[in-house]
Design an enzyme around this catalytic site. Structure first.
Site, mmCIF file in Angstrom:
data_model
loop_
_atom_site.group_PDB
_atom_site.id
_atom_site.type_symbol
_atom_site.label_atom_id
_atom_site.label_comp_id
_atom_site.label_asym_id
_atom_site.label_seq_id
_atom_site.Cartn_x
_atom_site.Cartn_y
_atom_site.Cartn_z
ATOM 1 N N GLU A 43 32.411 47.184 37.401
ATOM 2 C CA GLU A 43 33.264 46.410 38.408
ATOM 3 C C GLU A 43 32.987 45.378 37.850
ATOM 4 O O GLU A 43 34.246 44.699 38.732
ATOM 5 C CB GLU A 43 31.238 46.224 39.061
ATOM 6 C CG GLU A 43 30.764 47.144 39.551
ATOM 7 C CD GLU A 43 31.067 47.506 40.892
ATOM 8 O OE1 GLU A 43 31.757 47.029 41.420
ATOM 9 O OE2 GLU A 43 30.599 48.825 40.992
ATOM 10 N N GLN A 48 38.745 41.757 40.442
ATOM 11 C CA GLN A 48 39.965 41.601 40.568
ATOM 12 C C GLN A 48 41.305 41.962 40.294
ATOM 13 O O GLN A 48 42.257 41.709 40.440
ATOM 14 C CB GLN A 48 40.024 40.323 40.029
ATOM 15 C CG GLN A 48 39.829 39.461 40.597
ATOM 16 C CD GLN A 48 38.834 37.270 39.652
ATOM 17 O OE1 GLN A 48 38.753 38.074 38.694
ATOM 18 N NE2 GLN A 48 39.240 36.594 40.615
ATOM 19 N N TYR A 126 26.802 39.843 43.803
ATOM 20 C CA TYR A 126 27.395 41.298 43.906
ATOM 21 C C TYR A 126 27.924 43.313 43.175
ATOM 22 O O TYR A 126 27.786 43.634 43.018
ATOM 23 C CB TYR A 126 29.457 41.051 44.409
ATOM 24 C CG TYR A 126 29.787 42.363 44.620
ATOM 25 C CD1 TYR A 126 30.069 43.530 44.608
ATOM 26 C CD2 TYR A 126 31.336 43.105 43.103
ATOM 27 C CE1 TYR A 126 30.555 44.574 45.311
ATOM 28 C CE2 TYR A 126 31.388 44.439 42.547
ATOM 29 C CZ TYR A 126 31.313 45.393 43.732
ATOM 30 O OH TYR A 126 31.930 46.172 44.086
#
Length: 346
Positions: A43, A48, A126
């Protein structure tokens, strides 16, 4: 424009999404495990970084640091080295710090409580939601850009995704769609749909499993969603470096953690006035960061005396290395590119 989601059959839409995912979900190595350590690493890497760019990095990182203990025991330089090529190096530094947190605060066991996961360095809402749902079955929506885009379009919802309450707002909406005991698969399905079908530009709506339910698609208003009004204007920043060399060696120093490029290596940022006569070249590099436009000037300083080179190195606490040695260090991308072109003779 106000949302019409009150008329939607939320669970019906969520079930259609899961049915699509069962057949079309991407075959990714980290989907073959529920190990929270590996899910955490993936994750952070893919926050990005596109999947196709980051897969080999993920495999190499996990091979070298297969568990929390190994990562916590590693030297920062090695962690950064295995992050090389992914950019946003603060992610790697935070991983290392969080691994130490897990050792010190949780006896080396990855925490299962959602709030405890949120306390780990570099872990936001998140990432904590993704780990909690995928590894521990918690009914939490892992809301990210994919969620904002898909939900905004499906429900023609004009809630501003740049608003501070956007995460909570779209979490509530996602939870209404999420079938019981399917949180992990639902979150992964939403990620895949947003990445493969409901793309920011040129979405392939005809192949979307939710096109019959998508209000924006049926109203012909896909380009209007998601709504985002708040934009961060990038600032301009100018940097100067001096590539100080003697024969096959040059000088570097590790950056601190108080600005960009934390803990990466760089060239000297200033030289004595007496060195100016040794400047033999200059290069200007333009480089963009998320919220900064950088103009970087690099001056090549070729010294003719080893004594002067060594003295400057000692006085200013620089390390002298060769180009071959530099492969074991992590540099900001523009400096790494400069080194590559410098030693290729460009």
């Amino acid at each position: 424009m106000k949302t019409k989601k009150q008329n939607a059959d939320f669970l019906h839409v969520g079930r259609k999404l899961l049915d699509w995912y069962e057949i079309n979900g991407r075959d990714l190595p980290f989907r073959k495990t529920s190990d929270p350590y590996k899910i955490w690493i993936c994750e952070i890497i893919f926050q990005q970084t596109r999947i196709e760019q980051g897969l080999n990095h993920y495999r190499n990182f996990i091979e070298r640091f297969p568990d929390v203990q190994t990562l916590a025991n590693a030297h920062t330089d090695e962690v950064l080295l295995y992050w090389k090529g992914l950019g946003y190096y603060s992610r790697a530094l935070n991983l290392h710090k969080a691994a130490l947190q897990i050792i010190n605060d949780f006896n080396g066991v990855f925490p299962s409580d959602h709030n405890d996961i949120l306390q780990l360095k570099g872990v936001g809402k998140y990432t904590a939601a993704a780990i909690s749902s995928i590894c521990f079955g918690k009914k939490i929506a892992a809301v990210d850009g994919n969620f904002y885009r898909v939900l905004s379009r499906v429900f023609a919802d004009d809630f501003d995704v740049s608003h501070s309450k956007a995460f909570d707002y779209f979490s509530e909406l996602a939870l209404k769609m999420m079938p019981e005991n399917e949180a992990g698969h639902f979150n992964e399905a939403m990620m895949d749909l947003g990445s493969e079908i409901c793309k920011p530009k040129n979405p392939v709506c005809l192949y979307c499993p939710l096109n019959e339910d998508c209000l924006a698609f049926n109203l012909g208003k896909i380009p209007l969603f998601p709504v985002k009004t708040k934009k961060v204007k990038p600032t301009d920043l100018e940097l100067t470096y001096y590539f100080v060399e003697f024969k096959d060696q040059f000088l570097i120093k590790q950056r601190k953690e108080d600005f960009i490029w934390k803990k990466l290596y760089e060239f000297p940022i200033q030289i004595p006035e007496s060195f100016e006569k040794f400047i033999t070249g200059q290069k200007k590099i333009l480089h963009k960061l998320t919220h900064k436009n950088l103009t970087i000037h690099i001056y090549k300083v070729t010294l003719s005396s080893k004594k002067i080179f060594d003295q400057f190195s000692v006085d200013e606490e620089f390390s002298a290395i060769t180009f071959d040695d530099s492969h074991q260090k992590s540099f900001p991308k523009p400096l790494e590119n400069y080194l590559s072109s410098r030693f290729k003779g460009e």
